[in-house]
Design an enzyme around this catalytic site. Structure first.
Site, PDB file in Angstrom:
ATOM      1  N   ARG A 179     -19.029 -74.793 -51.309  1.00 41.68           N
ATOM      2  CA  ARG A 179     -18.445 -74.193 -52.515  1.00 41.68           C
ATOM      3  C   ARG A 179     -18.142 -72.721 -52.267  1.00 41.68           C
ATOM      4  NH1 ARG A 179     -21.575 -77.390 -56.551  1.00 41.68           N
ATOM      5  NH2 ARG A 179     -22.563 -79.011 -55.315  1.00 41.68           N
ATOM      6  N   ASP A 248     -19.759 -71.782 -58.343  1.00 43.96           N
ATOM      7  CA  ASP A 248     -20.517 -72.850 -57.674  1.00 43.96           C
ATOM      8  C   ASP A 248     -19.855 -74.206 -57.896  1.00 43.96           C
ATOM      9  OD1 ASP A 248     -21.482 -72.043 -60.328  1.00 43.96           O
ATOM     10  OD2 ASP A 248     -22.731 -73.822 -60.205  1.00 43.96           O
ATOM     11  N   ASP A 258     -17.588 -81.416 -59.984  1.00 45.63           N
ATOM     12  CA  ASP A 258     -18.461 -81.159 -61.119  1.00 45.63           C
ATOM     13  C   ASP A 258     -17.808 -81.544 -62.446  1.00 45.63           C
ATOM     14  OD1 ASP A 258     -20.612 -80.304 -62.701  1.00 45.63           O
ATOM     15  OD2 ASP A 258     -21.236 -79.048 -61.029  1.00 45.63           O
TER      16      ASP A 258
HETATM   17  P1  AMP Z   1     -23.838 -77.404 -63.283  1.00 44.23           P
HETATM   18  O1  AMP Z   1     -23.688 -76.713 -64.572  1.00 44.23           O
HETATM   19  O2  AMP Z   1     -23.855 -78.891 -63.407  1.00 44.23           O
HETATM   20  O3  AMP Z   1     -22.888 -76.923 -62.245  1.00 44.23           O
HETATM   21  O4  AMP Z   1     -25.292 -77.065 -62.741  1.00 44.23           O
HETATM   22  C1  AMP Z   1     -25.722 -75.759 -62.505  1.00 44.23           C
HETATM   23  C2  AMP Z   1     -27.033 -75.759 -61.751  1.00 44.23           C
HETATM   24  O5  AMP Z   1     -28.063 -76.353 -62.540  1.00 44.23           O
HETATM   25  C3  AMP Z   1     -27.009 -76.521 -60.445  1.00 44.23           C
HETATM   26  O6  AMP Z   1     -27.752 -75.798 -59.501  1.00 44.23           O
HETATM   27  C4  AMP Z   1     -27.689 -77.822 -60.787  1.00 44.23           C
HETATM   28  O7  AMP Z   1     -28.280 -78.432 -59.661  1.00 44.23           O
HETATM   29  C5  AMP Z   1     -28.715 -77.378 -61.807  1.00 44.23           C
HETATM   30  N1  AMP Z   1     -29.123 -78.460 -62.720  1.00 44.23           N
HETATM   31  C6  AMP Z   1     -28.371 -79.042 -63.676  1.00 44.23           C
HETATM   32  N2  AMP Z   1     -29.069 -80.010 -64.317  1.00 44.23           N
HETATM   33  C7  AMP Z   1     -30.296 -80.043 -63.741  1.00 44.23           C
HETATM   34  C8  AMP Z   1     -31.468 -80.830 -63.956  1.00 44.23           C
HETATM   35  N3  AMP Z   1     -31.544 -81.787 -64.885  1.00 44.23           N
HETATM   36  N4  AMP Z   1     -32.533 -80.576 -63.161  1.00 44.23           N
HETATM   37  C9  AMP Z   1     -32.504 -79.609 -62.225  1.00 44.23           C
HETATM   38  N5  AMP Z   1     -31.427 -78.849 -61.979  1.00 44.23           N
HETATM   39  C10 AMP Z   1     -30.327 -79.055 -62.724  1.00 44.23           C
HETATM   40 MG    MG Z   2     -22.354 -77.603 -60.447  1.00 45.67          MG
END
Ligand code: AMP
Ligand code: MG
Length: 491
Positions: A179, A248, A258
């Site tokens: 990324r 990211d 994503d």
């Molecule tokens: P995202 O908004 O999906 O791009 O996620 C942002 C960050 O939050 C990333 O590092 C994900 O791995 C982490 N993340 C999202 N949901 C969870 C979860 N249920 N448990 C642990 N990490 C999470």
């Molecule tokens: Mg993400």
């Protein structure tokens, strides 16, 4: 039985780039959906039924031979704020290499906690994982670069959000998970060797042609800019709103990645936002190009020491490249719009014709997808279609379009309205994953264990340019219900 062929180049990078960790086993895996067509394309299996071993692998209960599971480290600007992140609920099993020379990350999403989980449980919920499956596969069928979805497996364990919900693991396929944020991570480590290792690795994996230049890094950066400009133009041309364009969530490969709060626009309005947390409309439909450019500037900052040994020169190179984004983007967008309206050649006033149409759509609150599809059908006639609002501005635009079509024919004697129509019908989808239809299919599946609506939806979206009466439900806009529609991140 799935035949994996792992070769794990990412696992050979320095240890700081990841945590080696196995998925956390789940209680009672149950296959929910398996993408047979994709499995075949990847040379994994031709069998539509999953074996016990395959199911265990896709649930994270066994690690297949040759895999070297890891959670990747990355950073990112989330809504403008810099944060150190990483795979908090995902694990890359390894890279599957089919005999045709391609290479794909096999990632389990929802596979348990890692070093990067912060306060998260590392788990994912069935509904959102099915949603990612539906929308990513729809994007692929639209011909838009994207990560793919191979399978959704239920875990048999509840996941606690506001209430207990069924847990699931999605198997995500990507040409890589590198990324913009991976480069930001390397830069934040303040270790130029690490940064260069990552850049060299990325170039070897995605842009080997850049190695032929004296300094490969400016060329690499320009390639990333071009791929992103093209990708965002493709989104704009189908009314796709990513919803969380944090750095990211921007893949160096140029794939859409994503699928949290993303959604397709119905009524055309550049201010459209669906994400519940995007209070300022930072990632609104109309902001996507500028946000992509902003993210690419963050990439330039991260790789600055590589662009040129002289900081001032490096900055100059970065500025030149980043300033070229709007023009590159515009050219991709214009090409897409030309095809949407039945032209092959570029003419000077095209941008104005396209902007005028969008203005009409905005003023008359027209459905983005249906309007282009309707024009695709109408192009062979010389009179405006009934479905267009009967107004002076519409009639004037329609006439301008007809004149432009005639000019196209003058430029190319082979061109005719039938050819224009064929181009338009192959460019303007009849079917997009409309939010209300996706929600209906998910509700039937999750609440009633009724998979029929989901299967019908997937069938329609697999061939979005080919109209069939049984899929007419997907052309119906949501009407007033749309006003309240919201999407969610990290679910
Ligand atoms: P995202 O908004 O999906 O791009 O996620 C942002 C960050 O939050 C990333 O590092 C994900 O791995 C982490 N993340 C999202 N949901 C969870 C979860 N249920 N448990 C642990 N990490 C999470
Ligand atoms: Mg993400």
């Amino acid at each position: 039985m799935i035949r994996w062929n792992f070769d794990n180049s990412y696992a050979r990078l320095p240890a700081g780039f990841y945590q080696r960790i196995e998925p956390v086993p789940v209680k009672a895996p149950r296959a929910c959906i398996f993408n047979t067509r994709l499995a075949k394309d990847l040379w994994l299996t031709t069998d539509p039924a999953l074996s016990e071993t395959d199911l265990a692998t896709l649930a994270g209960n066994t690690v297949p031979e040759g895999a070297e599971p890891l959670a990747q480290a990355y950073a990112g600007h989330q809504f403008g704020n810099f944060v150190m992140l990483g795979d908090g609920r995902a694990i890359v099993l390894g890279e599957h290499c089919p005999p045709d020379g391609r290479r794909f990350d096999i990632q389990l999403k929802g596979s348990g906690q890692t070093r990067y989980s912060r306060r998260g449980d590392g788990r994912a919920v069935l509904g959102p994982m099915l949603r990612e499956y539906i929308i990513s596969e729809a994007m692929a069928a639209l011909g838009i670069p994207t990560t793919r979805s191979l399978a959704v497996v239920e875990t048999g364990e509840p996941v606690y959000r506001e209430k207990p919900l069924p847990g699931a693991v999605l198997t995500r396929i990507a040409t890589s998970h590198i990324r913009v944020g991976t480069f930001q991570f390397a830069a934040a480590c303040e270790n130029t060797d690490m940064l260069q290792t990552l850049a060299d690795y990325t170039i070897a994996r995605h842009f080997p042609e850049c190695r032929d230049c004296g300094n490969p890094y400016p060329g690499f950066y320009k390639k990333v800019i071009d791929l992103q400009a093209e990708l965002i133009a493709r989104w704009m041309n189908v009314g796709f709103i990513h919803g969380v364009m944090n750095t990211d969530n921007m893949a160096i490969s140029g794939e859409t990645i994503d699928y949290g709060p993303c959604a397709f626009m119905n009524t055309f309005n550049p201010l459209t936002v669906f994400s519940s947390i995007d209070y300022q409309g930072r990632y609104a439909y109309g902001n996507q190009p500028i946000m992509a450019q902003w993210n690419l500037a963050r990439l330039a900052e991260a790789i600055l020491p590589l662009l040129h040994p002289e900081p001032a020169q490096a900055l100059k190179l970065a500025h030149e490249a980043i300033d070229s984004f709007p023009k590159i983007y515009l050219n991709h967008w214009l090409r897409g719009m030309r095809h949407k309206l039945g032209f092959n050649h570029a003419l000077e006033n095209d941008a104005a014709l396209f902007e005028d149409l969008l203005k009409l759509m905005r003023v008359h609150r027209l459905d983005f997808t249906n309007t282009f599809r309707m024009l695709s059908h109408a192009v062979v006639h010389t009179y405006p279609p009934d479905q267009l609002p009967h107004s002076e501005d519409t009639a004037a635009w329609y006439l301008a379009w007809q004149i432009r079509l005639e000019r196209e024919q003058a430029l190319n004697p082979d061109w005719n309205t039938e050819k224009a129509q064929a181009l338009m019908l192959a460019t303007n989808p009849a079917y997009i994953p409309r939010n209300h239809r996706v929600e209906e299919a998910l509700a039937a599946m999750v609440s009633n264990r009724d998979q029929a609506p989901l299967n019908l939806l997937l069938k329609a979206l697999a061939n979005p340019f080919s109209e069939k009466p049984e899929f007419a439900f997907l052309t119906e806009p949501p009407g007033l219900a749309e006003a309240d529609y919201q999407t969610f991140c990290g679910t």
